[in-house]
Design an enzyme around this catalytic site. Structure first.
Site: not given
Length: 691
Positions: A20, A22, A60, A128-129, A217, A245, A247
């Site tokens: 993650d 991001h 992610d 998922n992002h 994830h 996933h 955080h």
């Protein structure tokens, strides 16, 4: 084995674990725009400094499903800078790479490509992002994979059955089986586990000699009956699960006493929401595996922006003010000012000696004003801290406990608890709203041809991915298929038509057939858009967003257990869907301010229900997939896979006794100290007692 020299010998895998990241989150923000890029640079530099064998990413990597050019350029630059070089890769791959890397036209690990010079391979599943979308089922990670910078694995093409084939690696005498499962809608994956449709393939020979590492994830904390994946669903031969996933940083491995494996949750490397779970100190992990032993060293990230959150209940400070106190609002504002100032001073003290830490911290003060207190002007209050915090607009968050209403004894007894219910969408997705609407609607306005699930996912495609033809194409596809069905059954009377349509609709509800129909309709919508040359679905919308709103993933959700911060489900914005095609479940945002392009701002969802355009119906491209393609895996003509399928009784989540390979005596010691120096002094690798 306490010395580093013996830990890092020729038989030891060294793996940097992160999830993650991001990349690109709030990249338009003047203060926080470079946070994710700085942290990724630190992670990559950490991998090179520790001379790891490879980097494992748990999904992610990108915050948006369609990352901006700046985001992609920065990511490619850092991967090339740190992952390319002359340092030899000292482990071998034994598995069939055409099965492991089935999303690229170059189905082999990048460091074995004669045209590339890779020193640190990167293995990544999708989240998922950054999930695969479109008829081709591609995602941003596939772009990095095609360029030879990342090895994308764990992508399942089938919505009926999942068979995970591990990447088999060997370094010296250590054998490592790396499993991966990219993000899939939690409800679907939950159902597949219950129905025994998830299989993890294992080497048939020498099974007990392999260290089994699994990257996943999904939701770990429970957010509904089937809206998460219980740890008990996973096979008990696994040794360590890397959970993405979620955080909140819970990187210290915890033992699942039922399945007897360990779970590490590295958490995100950037705070994408101002929730308590995001306030935990961010880490990445340095995993060492030797034989059947492992050790995980926590490495704190120094470039992460500080985040402090505190709750204040005004009723608890009656010695200072009450609702009847003169000028109580002003006194409450002064009280909050003192609290925020105290948090800023604490951040400044902790930042001393850490030059890499950003100067302005994230501060969130949640004020419970229940009991008759009034709120003050947060905009005016925030102006006092513009130069001291990174999030002045989100500094104060007023909350109030729901107060029970007394029944009014009147001719009509009104249930005010229902009338006064909040109108905010608390954790619901678009398809949930569609389903709830039609369940509560009168029978005269309920769907008779389409299912609520299909309509919800079509609307989700329209909202999240600007797929203008999704709803129209789903209606057209279902209408054509229903007409063919009625013609084949020779149904002519109006009564018989209604009965047959209802029977057909009920027979495919919540089945694989329904999933496939939705997938086909979404593929057709994508194909029509490309045929027209309308590339609006792939427009980089980041340039139209001068100011991206705070991603408050938990802002409208009930507080999760243990205060865990979670990654939003979405592709660019925040949906939960992911999978191999645009037809798969694409839930709506659950809290974060939705990004919208200029085009979508000027349209309403109702425009999608306008009369369909005159055009021929076509069948979109589909991806064929057979289980035999995986089950016939060859491993250097030496190993053969045997299926190891989970047996999940409906009453419990235990495995069959044949899978519990006398693992009750497993014991692995981990040091959970936040001080990396202390970790290095005390790190140990304790051997499993029985295998």
């Amino acid at each position: 084995m306490s010395s580093e020299s013996t830990l890092d010998d020729e038989d030891t895998f060294k793996i940097l674990i992160a999830t993650d990241i991001h990349l690109g989150f709030l990249e338009k923000d003047a203060i926080r725009g470079s946070d994710t890029f700085n942290t990724l640079d630190e992670i990559m530099k950490c991998a090179k400094t520790n001379q790891v064998d490879f980097i494992l990413l748990g999904g992610d990597l990108f915050h948006d499903n369609k990352p901006s050019r700046r985001c992609l350029h920065s990511c490619i630059t850092m991967l090339r800078k740190y992952c390319m070089g002359d340092t030899p890769v000292t482990f071998n791959l034994l598995s069939d790479q055409t099965v492991n890397f089935n999303t690229t036209q170059f189905p082999w690990v990048n460091y074995q490509d004669e045209n590339l010079n890779i020193s640190i391979p990167v293995f990544s599943i999708h989240g998922n992002h950054d999930d695969p979308t479109g008829a081709e089922g591609l995602c941003a990670i596939d772009l990095l994979s095609a360029s030879g910078l990342v090895n994308h694995f764990g992508h399942s093409h089938s919505v009926e059955r999942i068979e995970m084939s591990p990447i088999l690696m060997q370094k010296g005498n250590t054998k490592l089986a790396l499993y991966g499962l990219g993000s899939i809608p939690d409800e679907r994956l939950h159902r597949m586990f219950v129905n025994n449709q998830v299989t993890m393939l294992r080497p048939k020979e020498d099974q007990d000699e392999w260290f089994n590492l699994f990257a996943i994830h999904q939701n770990r904390s429970k957010h509904g009956p089937t809206n998460y994946i219980p740890e008990q669903f996973l096979d008990d031969f696994i040794d360590l699960v890397v959970w993405g996933h979620e955080h909140e940083c819970l990187i210290t491995p915890t033992r699942n006493e039922q399945q007897l494996f360990y779970v590490t949750q590295p958490g995100s490397s950037v705070a994408t929401s101002l929730s308590p779970g995001e306030a935990a100190k961010k880490h990445v992990g340095l995993l060492r595996v030797k034989g059947r032993r492992m050790n995980l060293e926590k490495i704190p990230l120094k470039t992460v922006r500080q985040f402090f959150i505190e709750d204040v209940v005004l009723e608890d400070h009656q010695d200072l003010f009450t609702p009847d106190t003169p000028q109580v609002t002003k006194k409450v504002e002064n009280f909050c000012y003192a609290k925020v100032t105290e948090m800023i001073e604490k951040a400044e003290r902790e930042r001393l000696g850490c030059p890499l830490t950003p100067e302005k911290p994230l501060i969130r003060l949640r004020v419970d004003y229940s009991g008759g207190f009034d709120t003050f002007n947060t905009a005016r209050f925030s102006q006092k801290f513009v130069e001291r915090v990174a999030n002045p607009k989100d500094l104060i968050h007023f909350v109030r406990r729901r107060e029970k209403k007394e029944d009014i004894k009147d001719e009509v007894n009104v249930d005010y608890s229902k009338v006064m219910r909040t109108t905010a969408v608390e954790g619901l997705r678009v398809e949930d709203l569609v389903k709830k609407y039609f369940e509560a609607a009168e029978k005269t306005v309920q769907l008779s041809l389409l299912t609520e699930n299909g309509m919800g996912k079509a609307i989700q495609e329209y909202v999240d991915k600007d797929e203008k033809d999704a709803i129209e194409e789903l209606i057209t596809y279902q209408l054509e298929k229903t007409q063919r069905h009625l013609q084949a059954r020779a149904v002519t009377t109006e009564k018989d038509i209604d009965t047959e349509i209802q029977r057909l609709r009920d027979s495919k509800k919540d089945t694989t057939e329904e999933e496939n129909e939705i997938k086909e309709a979404m593929s057709r919508a994508k194909a029509h858009r490309l045929e027209r040359g309308d590339d609006s679905g792939d427009v980089d919308i980041s340039d139209d967003l001068a100011d991206v709103a705070m991603d408050s993933d938990e802002a409208l959700l009930p507080p999760p257990t243990r205060g865990r911060g979670r990654g939003g489900r979405g592709r660019g914005s925040r949906g939960r869907g992911r999978g191999s095609a645009a037809s798969e479940s694409k839930p709506a945002s659950r809290g974060r301010s939705q990004k919208t392009s200029t085009a979508t701002q000027s349209r309403s969802i109702m425009q999608a229900f306008q009369a369909p355009s005159q055009r021929p119906s076509r069948t979109g491209a589909t991806i064929s997939y057979t289980a035999d393609d995986v089950s016939q895996v060859k491993i250097h003509t030496v190993y053969m896979y045997s299926k190891h399928t989970a047996a999940l009784p409906s009453s419990s989540f235990t495995k069959s006794s044949s899978q519990s390979q006398s693992k009750s005596s497993r014991g692995i010691a981990f040091d959970d100290s936040d001080d990396s120096d202390e970790v290095k002094r005390s790190q140990k690798m304790i051997k499993h007692k029985s295998f």
